[in-house]
Motif scaffolding. Structure first.
Motif, short mmCIF file in Angstrom:
data_model
loop_
_atom_site.label_atom_id
_atom_site.label_comp_id
_atom_site.label_asym_id
_atom_site.label_seq_id
_atom_site.Cartn_x
_atom_site.Cartn_y
_atom_site.Cartn_z
N PHE A 88 66.29 -45.40 -17.28
CA PHE A 88 67.50 -45.02 -16.57
C PHE A 88 67.28 -44.05 -15.42
CE2 PHE A 88 69.87 -45.89 -20.73
CZ PHE A 88 70.11 -47.21 -20.35
N LEU A 130 68.03 -45.46 -12.23
CA LEU A 130 69.20 -46.32 -12.30
C LEU A 130 70.21 -46.07 -11.17
CD1 LEU A 130 70.94 -47.55 -15.37
CD2 LEU A 130 72.35 -46.43 -13.70
N LYS A 131 70.46 -44.80 -10.91
CA LYS A 131 71.48 -44.48 -9.92
C LYS A 131 71.13 -45.06 -8.54
CE LYS A 131 74.48 -40.93 -8.17
NZ LYS A 131 75.17 -39.68 -8.45
N MET A 184 71.18 -48.94 -8.56
CA MET A 184 72.50 -49.56 -8.49
C MET A 184 73.12 -49.36 -7.11
SD MET A 184 74.13 -48.84 -12.26
CE MET A 184 75.26 -50.20 -12.48
N VAL A 190 76.68 -46.18 -19.94
CA VAL A 190 75.52 -46.05 -19.07
C VAL A 190 75.96 -45.70 -17.65
CG1 VAL A 190 73.70 -47.38 -17.89
CG2 VAL A 190 73.95 -47.54 -20.37
N PHE A 191 76.98 -46.39 -17.17
CA PHE A 191 77.49 -46.09 -15.82
C PHE A 191 77.98 -44.66 -15.72
CE2 PHE A 191 80.95 -45.57 -12.84
CZ PHE A 191 80.43 -46.08 -11.66
N TYR A 225 74.72 -42.12 -16.41
CA TYR A 225 73.58 -42.13 -15.50
C TYR A 225 73.95 -42.31 -14.04
CZ TYR A 225 70.50 -42.04 -19.47
OH TYR A 225 69.84 -41.66 -20.61
N LEU A 268 74.43 -44.75 -26.17
CA LEU A 268 73.43 -44.52 -25.12
C LEU A 268 72.04 -44.89 -25.61
CD1 LEU A 268 74.33 -41.21 -23.25
CD2 LEU A 268 74.11 -43.50 -22.28
#
Lengths: 144, 182
Positions: free
Chosen positions: A5, A8-9, A12, B139-140, B143, B167
């Protein structure tokens, strides 16, 4: 493999959310809708007794607009005496807010309470002494 | 308390409410749009729902109390609105059927996807989007939005321990998915 993760930011952002932004046109559309909403008839426009009378009358059985206005008139509620059209505005509003539902039977539109409408009326009649909240306030909260 | 929250607490007239929504949009509209997309996976739908969410926020503004931050409050409205949409008749009968049709394989599309999937960032994003919705949401929020578990609890009303479990499970699912594709 380390924590999947961590990236991840940015991942995305760079892929599925790329160029996905709430545009100024869309913000304008929201502002426009809000302004329209202000012009719409609101529940607080009507008297507490009128709302309560309509609900209590429809609780017993489905009725059409003319019967509802007769009933109100008999109860000395003069709200719609010179302005029958207003009653239909109210009925449509309550229908839009899903407190009433209607059915056409032999060319007449019969209104009755929805489950949500019944629930508010019951909450009012059972709890009125305790909370002292007006029926109108209950309805306003329910339809938000 | 930030400036926006101060405004919400002290001002109540309709013009002020309009101003509050304008500020909420300038601050959170992209975040909300991304959250909505995470639920519905369709850009046009996400944009429509986001508009509805801000209109709904305007209508509900009088119910906001200082118990939560205005951000988690709006995110909660958004999250609930998306879940209602996913449960709606329109979504279940029409959109899901269309999706089903998309699954009928076409050769060219397959090759495109393979090329794209090689890209690591795409791969990770797609893996997140392929998670079941209850994992995808947490998750959104954690993170991407970098909300704390306490804040996510305010948005979703899911118990904090359950959030921790989700999570952890989401991480496992994601690792499996990523190693599978390598």
């Amino acid at each position: 493999m380390n924590d999947p993760f961590t990236k991840l930011k940015s991942s995305m952002k760079n892929t599925i959310f790329k160029d996905l932004s709430f545009s100024d046109e869309q913000k304008k559309a929201v502002k426009h809708a809000i302004r329209e909403d202000k012009l719409q008839p609101q529940l607080h426009f009507w008297k507490e007794e009128t709302l309560l009378d309509v609900f209590e009358f429809l609780q017993r059985e489905a009725n059409h607009g003319y019967e509802i206005s007769n009933h109100l008139f008999q109860k000395y509620d003069q709200s719609f005496q010179n302005n029958q059209g207003q009653l239909y505005t109210l009925l449509h509003l309550l229908e839009n807010k899903e407190l009433l539902t209607s059915k056409w039977i032999e060319e007449k539109k019969y209104y009755s309470l929805t489950a949500k409408g019944k629930k508010q009326l019951a909450a009012y009649t059972q709890g009125s002494s305790k909370h002292g909240r007006s029926f109108k306030l209950l309805l306003e909260e329910a339809v938000l | 308390m930030d400036e926006l929250e101060q405004l919400v607490v002290t001002e109540e007239s309709r013009d002020d409410r309009e101003e509050i929504i304008a500020q909420l949009m300038s601050e959170y509209s992209d975040g909300i749009l991304h959250l909505v997309y995470t639920y519905v996976k369709n850009r046009a739908t996400a944009e429509d729902l986001t508009q509805e969410i801000f209109i709904k926020s305007y209508e509900k503004l009088s119910q906001f109390n200082q118990q939560s931050s205005i951000k988690t409050w709006v995110y909660r409205i958004a999250s609930n609105h998306c879940k209602d949409y996913l449960k709606s008749w329109h979504y279940r009968k029409i959109v899901l059927n269309e999706k089903f049709l998309d699954y009928i394989p076409s050769k060219s599309k397959h090759i495109d996807e393979e090329i794209i999937a090689k890209d690591e960032e795409n791969c990770l994003s797609n893996a997140v989007m392929a998670l079941p919705v209850k994992y995808r949401e947490v998750v959104f929020l954690h993170y991407y939005e970098e909300l704390s578990l306490a804040e996510i609890n305010k948005v979703t009303t899911v118990n904090i321990n359950t959030l921790k479990t989700r999570l952890k499970r989401a991480k496992e699912l994601l690792k499996d998915k990523m190693t599978e594709e390598v």
